[in-house]
Design an enzyme around this catalytic site. Structure first.
Site, PDB file in Angstrom:
ATOM      1  N   ARG A  73       5.857  40.248 -43.152  1.00  0.00           N
ATOM      2  CA  ARG A  73       6.323  40.701 -44.332  1.00  0.00           C
ATOM      3  C   ARG A  73       7.903  40.705 -44.154  1.00  0.00           C
ATOM      4  NH1 ARG A  73       8.073  46.415 -45.895  1.00  0.00           N
ATOM      5  NH2 ARG A  73       8.921  46.428 -47.891  1.00  0.00           N
ATOM      6  N   HIS A 109      14.630  44.513 -51.628  1.00  0.00           N
ATOM      7  CA  HIS A 109      14.843  45.393 -50.530  1.00  0.00           C
ATOM      8  C   HIS A 109      16.267  45.903 -50.455  1.00  0.00           C
ATOM      9  CE1 HIS A 109      12.793  46.618 -46.473  1.00  0.00           C
ATOM     10  NE2 HIS A 109      14.151  47.325 -46.575  1.00  0.00           N
ATOM     11  N   GLU A 154      10.611  50.924 -51.028  1.00  0.00           N
ATOM     12  CA  GLU A 154      11.127  52.556 -50.849  1.00  0.00           C
ATOM     13  C   GLU A 154      12.130  52.538 -51.959  1.00  0.00           C
ATOM     14  OE1 GLU A 154      10.695  53.072 -46.046  1.00  0.00           O
ATOM     15  OE2 GLU A 154      12.787  52.602 -46.819  1.00  0.00           O
ATOM     16  N   ASN A 279       4.981  53.177 -46.321  1.00  0.00           N
ATOM     17  CA  ASN A 279       5.971  53.164 -45.201  1.00  0.00           C
ATOM     18  C   ASN A 279       6.175  54.423 -44.742  1.00  0.00           C
ATOM     19  OD1 ASN A 279       6.427  50.314 -46.067  1.00  0.00           O
ATOM     20  ND2 ASN A 279       8.733  50.718 -46.833  1.00  0.00           N
ATOM     21  N   TYR A 281       7.468  57.475 -41.580  1.00  0.00           N
ATOM     22  CA  TYR A 281       8.162  57.438 -40.292  1.00  0.00           C
ATOM     23  C   TYR A 281       8.064  58.970 -40.016  1.00  0.00           C
ATOM     24  CZ  TYR A 281      10.037  52.694 -41.025  1.00  0.00           C
ATOM     25  OH  TYR A 281      10.294  51.487 -41.019  1.00  0.00           O
ATOM     26  N   GLU A 352       5.293  49.382 -43.424  1.00  0.00           N
ATOM     27  CA  GLU A 352       6.323  49.551 -42.375  1.00  0.00           C
ATOM     28  C   GLU A 352       6.077  51.062 -41.382  1.00  0.00           C
ATOM     29  OE1 GLU A 352      10.481  50.319 -43.554  1.00  0.00           O
ATOM     30  OE2 GLU A 352      10.435  48.772 -44.807  1.00  0.00           O
TER      31      GLU A 352
END
Length: 445
Positions: A73, A109, A154, A279, A281, A352
């Protein structure tokens, strides 16, 4: 023991154009303008050269392919396309396909051309149409070889950090008045899906960041603050796509579009997707603001005074070197939450997931030993496996990131890569985590 995933599960690596390619010679983006301002980027660094992927892509593709990676990606640089550099993506796609790696590009992005920002940026509805034009240019040029596409990355982070706050480009600092930027990015997603489908894209998805939002206590004020933060950062960017509506009247009233126009927009935004990119985290803990309390340093960015919510540290036994809490169970939790919230949830791809550790340069043995990253990835992949067991369809997992890169306002200190990049020489070295990931992929039956 390595985890076993269902047949057909795809392992990948992710990057973004601005963070690796280099921007010298291109029309400027909002990030070039932002980085030129004193005090915005750690150590005053910039992405003029980044890690020179635009000239070293063949070597980078070999590193990606040699790990047995199924998918790569990456993102297109909108300024590069406008600067006549689309041929680079021809070469990159051909190199990936020749190496047996499926290209999965992202249209946007965060590197908005500065001339569009000067015309209003994502506060201007026309920007959504300009992205759709760019999507048309790219799919007509590459659609004979690229079958799988991601529209946006995002949107919540871009809106919060860049439009509501001032920590990322374009640093507008609008607070809740940034909501029109959210709507116009979602509109860009919907328009891009339409363009990609028209030109025969095989699969189309989006990459949204999601995370559990935990109230600091059962106090009604904390519950309300956490609920609002969750709406703004999670559901404002997924409900329109997966439900065809915004999560509350407060959000709907703030986006600046209403009536028949909003209905038409939502029809575009809710277009069918083939996969939903997640994504992840870390989770976030929120409380109602307490007078006189210092909330600085809790998140990567500071929420200013006057907002109706404030972050408090998430309880965690371990943190990355970026200060982010390591909570693998949060990935299972948000996957299950998405499944429960959206009965029509498409197959999910983790687009991600990764961690920054301040890895030491190669030692006398020529290796970069990053055991903490291996532990992180292992734990998060096990969290994905738990979600699959709980009934969530997850079709793939992409590590962020393939290579150490320019980590936005944090500059080059934060290293997320499976491949170490020397800041001075730009020499690439495979970390121990790269070998671990290779072995994990090879062990799948």
């Amino acid at each position: 023991m390595h985890i076993q995933f269902p047949p057909g599960f795809r392992f990948g690596m992710s990057t973004s154009a601005y963070q690796i390619e280099g921007t010298n010679g291109l029309v400027p983006s909002i990030w070039d303008t932002f980085a030129a301002r004193p005090g915005t980027i750690r150590h005053g660094e910039n992405a003029g050269v980044a890690i020179d992927h635009v000239n070293r892509y063949a070597e980078d593709v070999r590193h990606i392919a040699d790990a047995g990676t199924h998918d790569y990606r990456f993102s297109f640089s909108w300024p590069r396309v406008l600067s006549g550099g689309i041929g680079f993506y021809d070469r990159l796609v051909d190199a990936l396909l020749e190496a047996g790696v499926r290209p999965v590009p992202t249209l946007y992005h965060w590197d908005l051309p500065q001339n569009l920002e000067d015309a209003g940026g994502w506060l201007n509805r026309d920007t959504a149409h300009r992205l759709a034009d760019c999507a048309g240019t790219l799919v007509q040029r590459l659609g004979d070889r690229v079958r799988d596409w991601i529209t946006m990355n995002e949107m919540n982070v871009h809106t919060l950090y860049g439009y509501a706050l001032t920590d990322h480009a374009p640093a507008r600092g609008l607070g809740l008045e940034a909501l029109p930027a959210a709507h116009h990015q979602l509109l860009a997603h919907g328009l891009a899906v339409q363009v990609l489908r028209t030109h025969g894209a095989a699969t189309v998805g989006v990459a949204n960041q999601h995370f559990p939002v935990v109230p600091a206590s059962e106090d009604p004020a904390d519950l309300m603050a956490a609920g609002l933060f969750e709406e703004l950062t999670n559901w404002t960017f997924s409900d329109p796509i997966l439900r065809g509506a915004y999560p509350s009247e407060l959000i709907t009233a703030g986006i600046g579009t209403s009536g028949a126009q909003l209905d038409r927009d939502l029809e575009l935004i809710r277009a069918r997707l083939d996969f939903y990119g997640l994504n992840y985290y870390e989770p976030t803990m929120i409380e109602a603001p307490k007078a006189g309390k210092d909330y600085s340093g809790v998140l990567e960015v500071d929420i200013p005074d006057g907002m109706p919510f404030s972050p408090v540290p998430v309880k965690s036994d371990e943190r990355t070197d970026f200060g982010w809490a390591i909570v693998p169970s949060g990935l299972t939790e948000i996957l299950v939450t998405l499944k429960d919230r959206y009965p029509n949830l498409p197959p999910v791809v983790i687009t991600e997931n990764g961690a920054s550790f301040h890895d030491a340069p190669p030692g006398p043995d020529g290796r970069v030993h990053d055991e903490r990253r291996i532990s992180y990835l292992d734990a998060h992949l096990r969290a994905v496996a738990e979600a699959i067991t709980a009934g969530v369809r997850v079709d793939g997992y992409y590590v962020w990131s393939a290579l150490d890169n320019f980590e936005w306002a944090a500059g080059y200190d934060e290293r997320f890569g499976l491949i170490y990049v020397d800041k001075s020489s730009l020499e690439r070295t495979r970390k121990d985590s790269w070998y671990w990931y290779r072995d994990l992929i090879a062990a799948q039956r």
